[in-house]
Design a protein around this motif. Sequence first.
Motif, mmCIF file in Angstrom:
data_model
loop_
_atom_site.group_PDB
_atom_site.id
_atom_site.type_symbol
_atom_site.label_atom_id
_atom_site.label_comp_id
_atom_site.label_asym_id
_atom_site.label_seq_id
_atom_site.Cartn_x
_atom_site.Cartn_y
_atom_site.Cartn_z
ATOM 1 N N UNK A 259 0.849 -1.188 0.000
ATOM 2 C CA UNK A 259 0.000 0.000 0.000
ATOM 3 C C UNK A 259 0.887 1.241 0.000
ATOM 4 N N UNK A 260 1.900 1.231 0.846
ATOM 5 C CA UNK A 260 2.895 2.302 0.886
ATOM 6 C C UNK A 260 4.276 1.646 0.884
ATOM 7 N N UNK A 261 5.164 2.132 0.051
ATOM 8 C CA UNK A 261 6.523 1.583 0.010
ATOM 9 C C UNK A 261 7.508 2.593 0.581
ATOM 10 N N UNK A 262 8.413 2.093 1.402
ATOM 11 C CA UNK A 262 9.442 2.934 2.015
ATOM 12 C C UNK A 262 10.800 2.327 1.714
ATOM 13 N N UNK A 263 11.633 3.074 1.023
ATOM 14 C CA UNK A 263 12.967 2.612 0.643
ATOM 15 C C UNK A 263 13.985 3.046 1.688
ATOM 16 N N UNK A 264 14.725 2.081 2.233
ATOM 17 C CA UNK A 264 15.793 2.381 3.184
ATOM 18 C C UNK A 264 17.096 2.524 2.395
ATOM 19 N N UNK A 265 17.787 3.656 2.496
ATOM 20 C CA UNK A 265 18.999 3.861 1.686
ATOM 21 C C UNK A 265 20.131 2.940 2.119
ATOM 22 N N UNK A 266 20.931 2.538 1.150
ATOM 23 C CA UNK A 266 22.126 1.755 1.465
ATOM 24 C C UNK A 266 23.184 2.683 2.066
ATOM 25 N N UNK A 267 24.188 2.103 2.702
ATOM 26 C CA UNK A 267 25.209 2.919 3.346
ATOM 27 C C UNK A 267 26.041 3.681 2.315
ATOM 28 N N UNK A 268 26.293 3.069 1.155
ATOM 29 C CA UNK A 268 27.093 3.776 0.150
ATOM 30 C C UNK A 268 26.334 4.962 -0.453
ATOM 31 N N UNK A 269 24.995 5.000 -0.272
ATOM 32 C CA UNK A 269 24.212 6.142 -0.737
ATOM 33 C C UNK A 269 24.246 7.292 0.259
ATOM 34 N N UNK A 270 24.778 7.030 1.429
ATOM 35 C CA UNK A 270 24.916 8.093 2.438
ATOM 36 C C UNK A 270 26.304 7.985 3.076
ATOM 37 N N UNK A 271 27.305 7.996 2.179
ATOM 38 C CA UNK A 271 28.682 7.785 2.618
ATOM 39 C C UNK A 271 29.134 8.818 3.633
ATOM 40 N N UNK A 272 28.510 10.013 3.607
ATOM 41 C CA UNK A 272 28.903 11.048 4.560
ATOM 42 C C UNK A 272 28.555 10.689 5.995
ATOM 43 N N UNK A 273 27.747 9.626 6.192
ATOM 44 C CA UNK A 273 27.375 9.204 7.543
ATOM 45 C C UNK A 273 28.340 8.185 8.140
ATOM 46 N N UNK A 274 29.297 7.721 7.340
ATOM 47 C CA UNK A 274 30.207 6.670 7.813
ATOM 48 C C UNK A 274 30.966 7.113 9.060
ATOM 49 N N UNK A 275 31.466 8.342 9.056
ATOM 50 C CA UNK A 275 32.249 8.826 10.206
ATOM 51 C C UNK A 275 31.412 8.840 11.482
ATOM 52 N N UNK A 276 30.169 9.319 11.392
ATOM 53 C CA UNK A 276 29.294 9.350 12.570
ATOM 54 C C UNK A 276 28.972 7.937 13.055
ATOM 55 N N UNK A 277 28.759 7.022 12.118
ATOM 56 C CA UNK A 277 28.477 5.637 12.497
ATOM 57 C C UNK A 277 29.685 4.986 13.153
ATOM 58 N N UNK A 278 30.869 5.271 12.625
ATOM 59 C CA UNK A 278 32.102 4.744 13.222
ATOM 60 C C UNK A 278 32.237 5.222 14.660
ATOM 61 N N UNK A 279 32.042 6.520 14.880
ATOM 62 C CA UNK A 279 32.130 7.074 16.241
ATOM 63 C C UNK A 279 31.110 6.409 17.165
ATOM 64 N N UNK A 280 29.904 6.189 16.656
ATOM 65 C CA UNK A 280 28.841 5.571 17.459
ATOM 66 C C UNK A 280 29.214 4.148 17.863
ATOM 67 N N UNK A 281 29.665 3.348 16.915
ATOM 68 C CA UNK A 281 29.979 1.950 17.216
ATOM 69 C C UNK A 281 31.207 1.842 18.120
ATOM 70 N N UNK A 282 32.215 2.684 17.890
ATOM 71 C CA UNK A 282 33.406 2.627 18.742
ATOM 72 C C UNK A 282 33.087 3.076 20.165
ATOM 73 N N UNK A 283 32.233 4.068 20.301
ATOM 74 C CA UNK A 283 31.826 4.510 21.642
ATOM 75 C C UNK A 283 31.112 3.380 22.376
ATOM 76 N N UNK A 284 30.286 2.628 21.644
ATOM 77 C CA UNK A 284 29.576 1.508 22.268
ATOM 78 C C UNK A 284 30.550 0.397 22.653
#
Length: 452
Positions: free
Chosen positions: A295-320
């Motif tokens: 009825x409604x489709x929602x596309x979740x972007x791949x990581x390579x489509x938002x490469x600028x988020x890699x640094x923030x994700x790295x910081x998040x996972x390393x902090x955890x």
Amino acid sequence: MTSALIIDDEPDIRELLSITLDRMSIKSDTAANVSDAKRLLENKTFNICLTDMKLPDGSGLDIVKFIQKHRPELPVAVITAHGNMDTAVQAMKAGAFDFVNKPIDINALRRLVSIAIKTSDVDGHSEHDDEFIGDSPSIHQLKASIKKLSRSQAPVYISGESGSGKELVAKSIHMCGPRHKQPFVPVNCGAIPAELMESEFFGHKKGTFTGATQDKLGLFQAADGGTLFLDEVADLPLDMQVKLLRAIQEKAIRPVGAHAEIQTDVRILCATHKDLQALVDEREFRQDLYYRLNVIQLQVPSLRERAEDVTLLVDHFLERLDANNPEGSTSLSKAALAELTRYSFPGNIRELENILERAYTLCDNAIIEVSDLLLSPSQKMTPKESQQVGYYAACQQFASIDEFLAEIEREILSDALEHVRWNKTLAAKKLGISFRSFRYRLSKLGLDTDDD
């Protein structure tokens, strides 16, 4: 006081709905056609709207579209003829909150109204929003879509690559909506043996088959009042697809061995990393079920489509990872971070997390080096591919090409200054431009300082 607008050209139906809502302490206004309904909507405030699909001067879709344009926060449910699912789906695609079949089941109507009223009490935010790490345009768009979809009861088909976070999206839709206090039941459709699937979904009665020593509740009953998330729905066998379609359309299930159906109140969310439309074309997935789920489709972007988020994700996972390490914080070397930004991540966020967990274990000190990452050479992007992805992602953040190019120039000038410790004469020489031209560009871009 809670109020409702009832739109139906049949006086008996208007009276039935008014009496039902009155017993729920909900005041009702009624209209017999589209024109009268629009006048009421323009002059009064309501908490819910119930409209028949067939009206003398239009249809329920006209009401839905009018409300979406002028009162988007108002949940509107359509009343359809029994079995007319095409109309119900069309209404929900247009923005309807939910639907109810004629002849009207009073208990089902009460449940629908209760959920709709709760919708106005939620703000579309939950702690799960904080789990979407990133500041890219695609993540902001995803959060906005989740907030909007959480206010509806329409089925949502969440598509995206493996590891991109489809289940997290589904849970966030649930937690941001009016069902957030009820169960969220995720199920991996590909992990259930075919012979047990019907029992798992719908439950069974004691003695129905060997080993059925007691009654068992199925997933639909476990999720009653909440959300059932069907992950990897493409893995359902065709015979189970038929039974699932009926359960969704009739809002009722029949446990294996039972003689009567049981009404259920479940919102359906589904996901798969496969191309469902392609499977429909190949007749491996039923078109009618696809139409009902999508009825409604929602596309979740791949990581390579938002490469600028890699640094923030790295910081998040390393902090955890560091949370349980009393020896201090861990970081990536510049070279290691550069390698990650050039990596294509076929496994997306899940793969990034696994890479960092492995590197965290392998590194000899608090700095993770390139050798600790153990990246697959075949998945590294070429410099040209990396540049294209970076430029595409960056372009999404700016309103015009001039703004984008100015940002690139600002970065080039800043890098040059940093390399020569902010000696402007040396920086200009390094860039091959005159000192006067260099000073002009600094001033234009807001980088000029008093010291030379």
